[in-house]
Design an enzyme around this catalytic site. Structure first.
Site, PDB file in Angstrom:
ATOM      1  N   ASP A   1      -1.323   1.081  -3.914  1.00 22.56           N
ATOM      2  CA  ASP A   1      -2.325   0.139  -4.448  1.00 22.56           C
ATOM      3  C   ASP A   1      -3.644   0.827  -4.778  1.00 22.56           C
ATOM      4  O   ASP A   1      -4.646   0.155  -5.054  1.00 22.56           O
ATOM      5  CB  ASP A   1      -2.554  -1.025  -3.481  1.00 22.56           C
ATOM      6  CG  ASP A   1      -3.182  -0.600  -2.161  1.00 22.56           C
ATOM      7  OD1 ASP A   1      -3.055   0.583  -1.784  1.00 22.56           O
ATOM      8  OD2 ASP A   1      -3.791  -1.454  -1.485  1.00 22.56           O
TER       9      ASP A   1
ATOM     10  N   SER B   1       0.814  -1.215   0.000  1.00 23.01           N
ATOM     11  CA  SER B   1       0.000   0.000   0.000  1.00 23.01           C
ATOM     12  C   SER B   1       0.849   1.266   0.000  1.00 23.01           C
ATOM     13  O   SER B   1       1.511   1.563  -0.969  1.00 23.01           O
ATOM     14  CB  SER B   1      -0.970  -0.042   1.183  1.00 23.01           C
ATOM     15  OG  SER B   1      -1.877   1.014   1.139  1.00 23.01           O
TER      16      SER B   1
ATOM     17  N   ASP C   1      -2.188   6.161  -3.379  1.00 22.74           N
ATOM     18  CA  ASP C   1      -1.095   5.431  -2.751  1.00 22.74           C
ATOM     19  C   ASP C   1      -0.698   4.275  -3.663  1.00 22.74           C
ATOM     20  O   ASP C   1      -1.164   4.176  -4.795  1.00 22.74           O
ATOM     21  CB  ASP C   1      -1.507   4.940  -1.363  1.00 22.74           C
ATOM     22  CG  ASP C   1      -2.760   4.072  -1.387  1.00 22.74           C
ATOM     23  OD1 ASP C   1      -3.526   4.166  -2.353  1.00 22.74           O
ATOM     24  OD2 ASP C   1      -2.957   3.284  -0.449  1.00 22.74           O
TER      25      ASP C   1
ATOM     26  N   ASP D   1      -6.041   2.351  -3.261  1.00 19.44           N
ATOM     27  CA  ASP D   1      -7.302   2.255  -2.528  1.00 19.44           C
ATOM     28  C   ASP D   1      -7.598   3.550  -1.779  1.00 19.44           C
ATOM     29  O   ASP D   1      -8.604   3.651  -1.082  1.00 19.44           O
ATOM     30  CB  ASP D   1      -7.327   1.046  -1.583  1.00 19.44           C
ATOM     31  CG  ASP D   1      -6.340   1.145  -0.429  1.00 19.44           C
ATOM     32  OD1 ASP D   1      -5.465   2.036  -0.452  1.00 19.44           O
ATOM     33  OD2 ASP D   1      -6.424   0.302   0.493  1.00 19.44           O
TER      34      ASP D   1
END
Length: 454
Positions: free
Chosen positions: A242, A97, A240, A244
């Site tokens: 990933d 992440s 970020d 999300d």
């Protein structure tokens, strides 16, 4: 739990998070999945340099316990969750992440597309620690196949779920900074198909993250702020690693606090009688919105897993939870999908631009200042010493104390929260007040207390 923190398992790749360890995590997860009738598992990954290596290890571990593997490649975590929900199969996502480039991690997702609940994670962890893997004979091992369509399906689902006409009519110019992460492969196309003019920075997939660190905090977004001002963009969007999460920059190139953006989205969504869910570090901005809307707020420990669990509980009780999340850019719209999704969140924010500028939206939720500090520790012994000092200091203060997650001291006009990170060897300090000096005073005071104890 000893292994799974607030957001899965994370560590420095090839040191703490080795291929062998990831293979064992996959064997444990696959054993639990297979025991509940799920003998097919989806694999996804972000752009980190070690993600392909670790996905290969995970694929081998899953196959060794009889699970067939569907490899959907590099995708945002919410896209992997969407695929898992659509196909009704569990998933394993290799991502760290927002963590620095040297980190990587593993996140486990259920066949409903939602991060595994604590009870199931505890089953996986038990098998991992006791090495009770349901390995199969050589002729029963699983097979691996690659699927390329998941990216397009994810984008199409978002396009169908937002007000495309409203966004297109607003003629928005979006400056997009995916931060070299998985959002590189999805967000530029999404916003172009929404009718936005799109300019980009840090939009090449690169696991070294040369343009900026993966965490979209204000200090990492100088390139995006510059791009907004030089292109006369209406909104800057940063993800970020990933994708999300989504953090915004207004049309003047000024950072919009994540808490202010969350409050603005909540104000547009909440109705009287609704419930929203956030973590114990929730800003007073959201509290103000909740009170104004006639809604209510539930607080949880920090971490999306805790928020998702509380949403599920409230929904089962018949409560309406149209929006939830945290002020770090991780927002959930449960009626769309019970997962954080940076691209969907950003599209919903673009809907708000039909009526006002980004700076006007943010101004409605100004008046508070947030300050954050970190204190690193070397080992578990030092960590425990710091936690003891935090508890002693907090209980000596003559003010309201919330121990939902760490120690939150509420002074009425301000508050400070101190807690250990669930993913890094760091003690995090959060403070909020009407004035910057007061918030900084609280954060620096607590930081000094901790540094004096090291």
């Amino acid at each position: 739990m000893k292994v799974f923190g607030s957001s899965g398992v994370r560590g420095v790749a090839n040191e703490e998070l080795t291929p062998e360890f990831v293979g064992r995590i996959a064997m444990a997860a696959g054993s639990v999945f297979a025991a509940t009738g799920n003998e097919r598992v989806v694999l996804g990954r972000d752009t980190r340099t070690t993600s392909e290596l670790l996905v290969d290890s995970a694929a081998g571990g899953l196959a060794s316990v009889g699970c067939d593997v569907t490899d959907i490649g590099v995708l945002p975590t919410p896209a992997v969750q969407a695929y898992a929900e659509r196909e009704e199969v569990p998933a394993l996502m290799v991502t760290a992440s927002h963590n620095p480039p040297e980190y990587n991690g593993v996140k486990l997702i259920g066949a409903n597309g939602i991060e595994l609940v604590r009870d199931t994670l505890e089953q996986v962890e038990d098998r991992l620690l006791t090495e009770r893997f349901a390995t199969v004979q050589w002729d029963q091992t699983g097979h691996r196949r690659r699927v390329e369509s998941a990216r397009h399906s994810y984008i199409d689902e978002i396009l169908a779920a937002v007000d495309r006409d409203r966004i297109a009519d607003a003629e928005v110019t979006v400056a997009l900074d995916p931060g070299h992460g998985a959002g590189v492969l999805t967000s530029p196309r999404l916003f172009r198909e929404l009718g936005c003019s799109v300019v980009t920075v840090n939009a090449q997939a690169d696991g070294h993250f040369p343009g900026r660190d993966p965490e979209p905090v204000e200090t990492n977004l100088a390139d995006l702020r510059r791009l907004v001002t030089t292109t006369d963009a209406d909104l800057g969007i940063a993800h970020d690693g990933d994708a999300d999460r989504a953090i915004f920059v207004d049309e003047r190139g000024e950072h919009i606090e994540g808490d202010a953006a969350f409050a603005a989205l909540a104000a547009a969504e909440l109705e009287p009688g609704d419930v929203t869910v956030s973590a114990v570090n929730v800003s007073q901005r959201l509290v103000d919105v909740v009170e104004a809307c006639g809604a209510s707020l539930e607080r949880t420990p920090i971490g999306s897993t805790n928020i998702v669990t509380q949403i599920q509980k409230l929904t089962a009780e018949g409560e309406s939870v149209p929006i939830a999340g945290e002020g770090n850019g991780g927002v959930l719209f449960p009626e769309y999908r019970l997962s954080r999704d940076g691209a969907y969140t950003a599209a919903r924010f673009c809907e708000l631009l039909a009526d006002r500028t980004a700076s006007e939206i943010a101004l409605d939720h100004a008046g508070y200042v947030n300050v954050r500090r970190n204190v690193s520790y070397e080992d578990d012994v030092e960590r425990e010493r710091l936690l003891d000092v935090i508890e002693e200091t907090a209980r000596e203060e003559n003010t309201d104390l919330d121990t939902t997650d760490g120690y939150r001291l509420d002074y009425g006009d301000s508050w400070v929260l101190v807690r250990p990170s669930g993913t890094e060897p760091i003690i995090r300090i959060y403070a909020e007040a009407y004035e910057h000096d007061r918030a900084a005073e609280l954060a620096d005071w607590m930081r000094t207390v901790l540094l004096d104890a090291i």
